[in-house]
Design a protein around this motif. Structure first.
Motif, PDB file in Angstrom:
ATOM      1  N   ASP A 134       1.006  -6.305   5.976  1.00  0.00           N
ATOM      2  CA  ASP A 134       0.037  -6.363   4.878  1.00  0.00           C
ATOM      3  C   ASP A 134      -1.198  -7.161   5.285  1.00  0.00           C
ATOM      4  O   ASP A 134      -2.336  -6.729   5.035  1.00  0.00           O
ATOM      5  CB  ASP A 134       0.702  -6.993   3.659  1.00  0.00           C
ATOM      6  CG  ASP A 134      -0.212  -7.042   2.447  1.00  0.00           C
ATOM      7  OD1 ASP A 134      -0.835  -6.004   2.117  1.00  0.00           O
ATOM      8  OD2 ASP A 134      -0.319  -8.115   1.832  1.00  0.00           O
ATOM      9  N   GLU A 154      -3.141  -5.162   7.878  1.00  0.00           N
ATOM     10  CA  GLU A 154      -3.717  -3.989   7.226  1.00  0.00           C
ATOM     11  C   GLU A 154      -4.995  -4.348   6.476  1.00  0.00           C
ATOM     12  O   GLU A 154      -5.950  -3.567   6.432  1.00  0.00           O
ATOM     13  CB  GLU A 154      -2.683  -3.423   6.254  1.00  0.00           C
ATOM     14  CG  GLU A 154      -3.026  -2.098   5.624  1.00  0.00           C
ATOM     15  CD  GLU A 154      -1.886  -1.622   4.728  1.00  0.00           C
ATOM     16  OE1 GLU A 154      -1.930  -1.902   3.513  1.00  0.00           O
ATOM     17  OE2 GLU A 154      -0.945  -0.988   5.240  1.00  0.00           O
ATOM     18  N   GLU A 155      -5.015  -5.548   5.911  1.00  0.00           N
ATOM     19  CA  GLU A 155      -6.184  -5.996   5.150  1.00  0.00           C
ATOM     20  C   GLU A 155      -7.249  -6.648   6.026  1.00  0.00           C
ATOM     21  O   GLU A 155      -8.283  -7.090   5.516  1.00  0.00           O
ATOM     22  CB  GLU A 155      -5.750  -6.967   4.055  1.00  0.00           C
ATOM     23  CG  GLU A 155      -4.901  -6.316   2.971  1.00  0.00           C
ATOM     24  CD  GLU A 155      -4.635  -7.255   1.810  1.00  0.00           C
ATOM     25  OE1 GLU A 155      -4.965  -8.460   1.925  1.00  0.00           O
ATOM     26  OE2 GLU A 155      -4.111  -6.787   0.789  1.00  0.00           O
ATOM     27  N   LYS A 196      -2.632 -15.910   0.085  1.00  0.00           N
ATOM     28  CA  LYS A 196      -3.817 -15.384   0.761  1.00  0.00           C
ATOM     29  C   LYS A 196      -5.066 -16.215   0.508  1.00  0.00           C
ATOM     30  O   LYS A 196      -6.039 -16.114   1.259  1.00  0.00           O
ATOM     31  CB  LYS A 196      -4.047 -13.931   0.347  1.00  0.00           C
ATOM     32  CG  LYS A 196      -2.939 -12.991   0.807  1.00  0.00           C
ATOM     33  CD  LYS A 196      -3.226 -11.548   0.434  1.00  0.00           C
ATOM     34  CE  LYS A 196      -2.129 -10.619   0.944  1.00  0.00           C
ATOM     35  NZ  LYS A 196      -2.378  -9.207   0.588  1.00  0.00           N
ATOM     36  N   SER A 250       0.824  -1.208   0.000  1.00  0.00           N
ATOM     37  CA  SER A 250       0.000   0.000   0.000  1.00  0.00           C
ATOM     38  C   SER A 250       0.861   1.262   0.000  1.00  0.00           C
ATOM     39  O   SER A 250       0.388   2.340  -0.378  1.00  0.00           O
ATOM     40  CB  SER A 250      -0.939   0.014   1.213  1.00  0.00           C
ATOM     41  OG  SER A 250      -0.200   0.052   2.427  1.00  0.00           O
ATOM     42  N   ASP A 305      -6.966  -9.494   7.834  1.00  0.00           N
ATOM     43  CA  ASP A 305      -6.961 -10.953   7.740  1.00  0.00           C
ATOM     44  C   ASP A 305      -7.342 -11.547   9.093  1.00  0.00           C
ATOM     45  O   ASP A 305      -6.857 -11.118  10.142  1.00  0.00           O
ATOM     46  CB  ASP A 305      -5.572 -11.437   7.320  1.00  0.00           C
ATOM     47  CG  ASP A 305      -5.578 -12.861   6.831  1.00  0.00           C
ATOM     48  OD1 ASP A 305      -5.721 -13.770   7.681  1.00  0.00           O
ATOM     49  OD2 ASP A 305      -5.455 -13.085   5.613  1.00  0.00           O
TER      50      ASP A 305
END
Length: 353
Positions: free
Chosen positions: A226, A229-230, A202, A158, A232
């Motif tokens: 990451d 941040e998403e 993922k 990002s 998960d």
């Protein structure tokens, strides 16, 4: 002048400039070919020439024997077309691989941080956004140093216009010595990327174990940040190994993340803590910390390993003894180049390592 290379069995075509290797052209056009070392020594990128003429280049005789050359075998990382070609490659692209094309960038140094006595964090601003997957790496051109040096990306995708690298000083290493002693804020270097097959799968819903040693924290840092941040929802474990407190860098970042995310677990391990460290955590090697946390049972997990070869080998042995096998273990080995500079040997295939 350029040549067209058709890659079977997919039928994809790439345009290769005069003097350019097949692998470089493929990566820059977003076409994936299996590779690891990138300089003719590991044989991961071995292909069969079906039609056309090619210069095999500086392939190691151990990776490409004379008999194989006579049979039309080449290494894509060294081979330079001398006509249009048709080649056959062992292509097995992971469905989670995004295949971002490799490009060249100008990177301006914005900050240099002492992360540990031997590791610096070097931050760059790129001249434009670079698309990459967390876990991948870049090649860095260093003034006065022959060739390029590979470093994993420590920031998240990002942050596409920035680049964070963790650079360990290797005694006698031409590249890392220059970066530690001469690089300064405001300098502009050339980088190319992204490269590599080390990335988070993922689409797999298994809980995730990251095992990092030394500056090998860079890729797992990017991957962990990451995933969080998403949003998960899998259980995510980061095991970080170091000799002592001074080498256990970025500890505060992960301790904060552990407080903020109930599904993230940070387990540091020191194998030689100093008396002044007053260490209360796990004492021993990082693979021992992994084994202790999971009681030697790893089924139902994905594991990502990044660090020096002895750490990787010990972690693989531990995981496999605990019933975690090839399909669920991914790795990135950090090795020292022949001239003493830090370089990373990468592999897309477990069996090649």
């Amino acid at each position: 002048m350029s040549y067209m290379v058709t890659i079977e069995p997919t039928g994809e075509q790439i345009e290769v400039e005069e003097g350019q290797t097949i692998l470089d052209a493929a990566l820059r056009q977003g076409v994936w070919l299996p590779f690891a070392c990138g300089h003719g020594t590991c044989a991961t990128c071995k292909c069969q020439v079906l039609e056309g003429d090619v210069d095999v280049g500086a392939a190691s005789p151990f990776a490409l024997m004379d008999m194989e050359k006579d049979e039309g075998k080449i290494l894509a990382c060294c081979a330079i077309p001398e006509s249009d070609l048709v080649i056959e490659a062992d292509i097995d692209v992971d469905p989670d691989f995004a295949g971002h094309p490799v490009e060249d960038f100008d990177a301006e140094v914005t900050d240099i941080i002492n992360l540990s006595p031997t590791i610096k964090g070097v931050h760059f601003r790129l001249d434009r956004d670079m698309a990459f997957q967390a876990g991948q790496y870049i090649n860095l051109i260093i003034p006065g140093v022959e060739g390029s040096r590979a470093f994993s990306i420590a920031n998240t995708p990002s942050q596409a216009d920035t680049l964070e690298l963790h650079v360990r000083l290797v005694p006698g290493g031409a590249g890392t010595t220059w970066l530690h002693n001469q690089l300064k804020v405001g300098d502009t270097l050339t980088i190319s990327g992204p490269y590599g097959q080390f990335f988070t799968r993922k689409s797999d819903d298994k809980d995730v174990i990251f095992i990092a040693g030394g500056s090998g924290l860079s890729s797992p840092q990017s991957m962990v940040l990451d995933l969080l941040e998403e949003g998960d929802s899998r259980q995510i474990y980061l095991f970080q190994g170091a000799r002592n407190i001074s080498e256990l860098y970025n500890r505060e970042i992960f301790e904060t993340l552990e407080q903020q995310h109930s599904n993230f677990h940070y387990i540091p391990a020191l194998n030689a803590p100093e008396p002044d460290d007053q260490w209360q955590g796990f004492t021993g090697f990082v693979h021992d910390a992994v084994n202790a946390r999971f009681d030697g049972k790893f089924e139902g997990h994905k594991a990502y390993l990044c660090g020096p070869p002895p750490m990787i080998d010990a972690a693989i042995s531990t995981l496999m003894q605990g019933r975690l096998f090839e399909r669920d273990i991914h790795m990135e080995r950090f090795v020292t180049a022949a001239d003493g500079a830090e370089e990373q040997q990468r592999s897309a295939l477990f069996k090649r390592i």
